[in-house]
Design an enzyme around this catalytic site. Structure first.
Site, PDB file in Angstrom:
ATOM      1  CB  ILE A 134      -0.967   0.017   1.211  1.00  0.00           C
ATOM      2  CG1 ILE A 134      -0.191   0.017   2.541  1.00  0.00           C
ATOM      3  CG2 ILE A 134      -1.932  -1.156   1.142  1.00  0.00           C
ATOM      4  CD1 ILE A 134      -1.066   0.240   3.768  1.00  0.00           C
TER       5      ILE A 134
ATOM      6  CB  CYS B 215      -1.913  -9.793  -0.199  1.00  0.00           C
ATOM      7  SG  CYS B 215      -3.418  -9.121   0.540  1.00  0.00           S
ATOM      8  CB  SER B 216       0.106  -9.059   4.232  1.00  0.00           C
ATOM      9  OG  SER B 216       1.314  -8.921   3.495  1.00  0.00           O
TER      10      SER B 216
END
Length: 424
Positions: A146, A207-208
């Protein structure tokens, strides 16, 4: 629930569960999900959730109507540097694979670059090891985090407004790397579509934490695979399901009600996804029922706070704050002004039951001037975007009406045995 039923659930391979009705298993997931039918024990599922970051265990996003290949989503496993194991998590992924009788392998699409996934491992997260998880293939999609996306958008805004340097426009846009990031997201979604449609294999995406890049990939691949999501109503359902219900942190990413503009949690993840959709509409102008102005309207009200749709971070928070009663949905505005948001070139018959696979190559991608440059007087269109579509929609309506009259006239002539050609 209604969207899961539209996909044909429950069936012999998948079941619908309400075990998260009070958001106790995972507070950022919806109250209703679909899990493999073989996972009959709720305690087993709870144990699987504890081994996933933020308790976001693998659940169904989309099911292929013919092959039963699935797209499931989750967060990273908590393996850490010690490479911890959880037998229930390993068995659960085998159940996801077994739910598709045609497949002998489960593809795990990790949205992160390999280096980032390794760094997360040092923090207690990580990824599925092919040595431990049987019958999986792990693929890293190299989509940055991000913070990188936030910086890229900042540079893009500086190039688009207030002054545009024509002599350095192309090099300046390249230096923002915005289109490069768009390419990575679209390319990742195309790889998912290829595995599901062509290989008839199931795909697990994460993703995470599973609420940013994961949402981009699952929803974009669903648009390519399912023509329903390319309709106006279907797109609204997709946003509600993959973004709002599954806990994309709109409040943190957009910063609603927060004046800390340098907040590290802010990032244009949803905006970037809408840009990806826009890029695909350019390559397939007849496949989408909605137009560019529809996408711009959604983004405008993402930031306007006039509607409750994008407020807060999760379904649980929206329910606890009673947003359905206290606020109005953005879809009520859009659905009351359909003429402004419909694509006059849309051909439902042409796209029915067909997948679309866009090219992610940079040469096919364009800076979205209708959105990013619309307030720059040197690049602004003289006619508003919505006015152009309104006129085209009016002409399309008139032509459709004339066509219906001609068909009726021809049918009446045939019924009466009069085959004189119709004059137009």
């Amino acid at each position: 629930m209604s969207e899961l039923k539209r996909m044909g659930l429950p069936n012999e391979s998948w079941r619908i569960t309400k075990m998260n009705e009070k958001y106790e298993v995972c507070d950022s997931y919806p109250s209703v999900w679909a899990v493999p039918a073989a996972a009959t024990d709720d305690d087993f599922i709870r144990n699987v959730s504890t081994f996933r970051s933020r308790n976001r265990l693998p659940v169904l996003s989309w099911l292929h109507p013919y092959s039963q290949a699935s797209i499931t989503r989750c967060s990273q496993p908590n393996v850490g540097v010690a490479s911890k194991r959880n037998k229930n998590d390993e068995n659960y992924l085998q159940m996801v694979l077994d739910a598709n009788a045609q497949a002998h392998k489960l593809y795990v699409m990790d949205a992160r670059p390999n280096a980032n996934a390794l760094a997360n491992k040092a923090k207690g997260g990580g990824y599925e090891s092919e040595d431990i998880y049987q019958n999986i293939e792990l693929i890293f999609l190299d989509i940055h985090n991000i913070h990188v996306m936030r910086e890229s958008l900042r540079k893009l805004k500086e190039e688009c407004y207030p002054i545009i340097d024509d002599s350095k426009w192309l090099s300046a846009i390249e230096s923002t790397r915005w289109l490069e990031h768009i390419k990575c997201v679209i390319s990742g979604a195309v790889r998912i579509v290829d595995r599901v449609e062509n290989n008839k294999t199931s795909v697990l995406v994460h993703c995470s934490d599973g609420w940013d890049r994961t949402a981009q990939l699952t929803s974009l691949s669903m648009i390519m695979l399912d023509p329903y999501y390319r309709s106006l109503k279907g797109f609204e359902v997709l946003v509600e399901k993959e973004w709002l219900s599954f806990g994309h942190k709109f409040q943190h990413r957009v910063g609603h009600g927060d004046d800390r503009h340098a907040d590290a949690d802010r990032s244009p993840i949803f905006l970037q996804w809408i840009d990806c959709v826009y890029q695909i509409t350019l390559q397939f102008p007849y496949a989408f029922e909605f137009n560019e102005y529809f996408l711009i309207t959604i983004l405008d009200h993402l930031y306007s706070c006039l509607f409750g749709t994008f407020l807060y971070n999760s379904e649980r928070e929206r329910v606890s704050h009673d947003l359905k009663r206290k606020t109005v949905s953005i879809w009520s505005l859009i659905n009351s002004e359909l003429d402004l948001h419909l694509n006059p070139f849309y051909c439902a018959e042409a796209g029915q039951n067909k997948i679309i696979i866009p090219s992610p190559a940079i040469r096919h991608l364009k800076i979205w001037k209708g959105y990013f440059c619309r307030y720059n007087p040197r690049m602004r269109l003289q006619e508003p975007v919505y006015a152009k579509y309104q006129k085209l929609q009016f002409f399309k309506t008139q032509l459709d009406k004339k066509l219906a009259e001609l068909r009726l006239d021809a049918e009446n002539r045939n019924n009466h045995g009069d085959y004189e050609p119709v004059r137009v």
